[in-house]
Design an enzyme around this catalytic site. Structure first.
Site, PDB file in Angstrom:
ATOM      1  CB  CYS A 137      -0.942  -0.002   1.197  1.00 56.16           C
ATOM      2  SG  CYS A 137      -0.115  -0.299   2.785  1.00 56.16           S
ATOM      3  CG  HIS A 249      -1.090   3.963   5.002  1.00 55.81           C
ATOM      4  ND1 HIS A 249      -1.756   3.698   6.170  1.00 55.81           N
ATOM      5  CD2 HIS A 249      -0.619   2.755   4.557  1.00 55.81           C
ATOM      6  CE1 HIS A 249      -1.712   2.388   6.425  1.00 55.81           C
ATOM      7  NE2 HIS A 249      -1.024   1.798   5.457  1.00 55.81           N
TER       8      HIS A 249
END
Length: 345
Positions: A137, A249
């Site tokens: 990711c 994130h």
């Protein structure tokens, strides 16, 4: 090749359907009106028998087994961990299904393409084992932004610090963070199971295990995967940190290019780039934040400025939904590309 004809039936499978990413696959497939005529859901002994609704139809999770359940499946989205991916890869692909795997099991295998469609969609066409790997990711969100910069001038090296939400460790980790906040505020001893330490009111400078060189596996993924995706000699040094946000994130990126790139040049490249949105108005305190970008498709870019320590450097801030673009959406976009170019079966 021409695109796939709509009269062809599209049979899709999700392996790991009950997990955070598996549930995101269901949402993304529906949101994007992905052509699914038949959907199969698979899971472990623990989740087999659960039922989920997709486009008005209730579907029961089947136990993943070594049998012929994947016969006729066109695309299998797998998010059940590296061990399961390796064990069941042959079972999933033996009848011709394209396996798009979200684990780290195959990412660095030479005969498995590692794909972020904004960067290297065509790599997905060469898959000798019928497997395409979905990158980590943190790598996905970074390379989407780096591609816009690479189009201006070759990137020689990158330093990056990530600020990774609890979602990166799965649905149970997100639940644990909620519970830790409740416990701390109630004066109770917090439950610590999914992380090395209490995450609530804390940051943890470790994601995954340490390697011999002092970097963690998460940090080495960013180093190795960037090279493979972008077909580059760019060197990447990463510091990955777990922070007590729930989802999305963030990353601080310092990039050095062969020639100086101005702030305005890069901002325009972001505006014109694929899968990117510019949110960069310091005077009005406008910059990307995890709180505001849950469930968003794109990678958001802000705080663009020249690097004071490097005349060829530019630095910027990124936010992206780890479960969406960092996992399920990227995999679905790979499948959409294969359908578009007529490369499914």
């Amino acid at each position: 090749m021409t695109g796939r004809h709509r009269e062809d039936r599209m049979k899709v499978a999700i392996v790991g359907a009950s997990g955070a990413v598996g549930q995101e696959f269901l949402r993304v497939l529906n949101e994007r009106n992905f052509p699914v005529d038949e959907l199969l859901l698979f899971g472990s002994q623990r989740s087999a028998g659960r039922k989920y609704t997709f486009r008005g139809k209730e579907i029961e999770v089947k136990l993943l087994q070594h049998n012929d359940d994947f016969k006729g499946v066109d695309i299998a989205f797998t998010s059940a961990g590296g061990g399961t991916a390796k064990e069941y890869a042959d079972t999933i692909t033996k009848h011709g299904a394209v396996m798009i795997d979200n684990s780290s099991a195959f990412r660095m295998d030479e005969d498995v393409p590692l794909v972020v469609p904004e960067c290297n969609a065509e790599d997905a066409l060469n898959r000798p084992r019928g497997i395409i790997a979905n990158p980590n990711c943190t790598t996905i969100m970074m390379v989407v932004a780096l591609q816009a910069l690479e189009n201006l001038s070759h990137i020689k090296r990158v330093h990056v610090a990530s600020y990774q939400a609890a979602s990166g460790a799965g649905a149970a980790a997100m639940a644990e963070l909620y519970e830790q906040y409740r416990q701390v505020l109630a004066g109770e001893k917090p439950t610590v199971e999914k992380f090395a330490y209490q995450l609530a009111f804390n940051v943890i400078p470790q994601i995954d295990v340490f390697c011999d060189n002092g970097y963690t596996k998460e940090e080495m993924k960013m180093y190795n995967e960037t090279k493979k995706i972008m077909h580059t000699d760019c060197e990447v040094s990463a510091m990955c940190v777990r922070v007590p946000s729930l989802r999305c994130h963030s990353e601080s990126v310092w990039a050095e290019t062969e020639r100086p790139v101005s702030v305005e040049e890069f901002q325009q490249a972001v505006r014109n780039g694929q899968g990117l949105q510019l949110e960069d108005e310091p005077a009005s305190k406008k910059y990307p934040m995890p709180l505001f970008h849950e469930n968003c498709d794109d990678v958001f870019v802000g705080r663009v400025r020249k690097d004071l320590a490097n005349p060829n450097g530019i630095t910027f801030w990124l936010v992206s939904d780890q479960i969406k673009k960092g996992a399920a959406l990227n995999a679905v976009q790979i499948a959409e590309y294969l359908i578009k170019v007529g490369n499914i079966k």
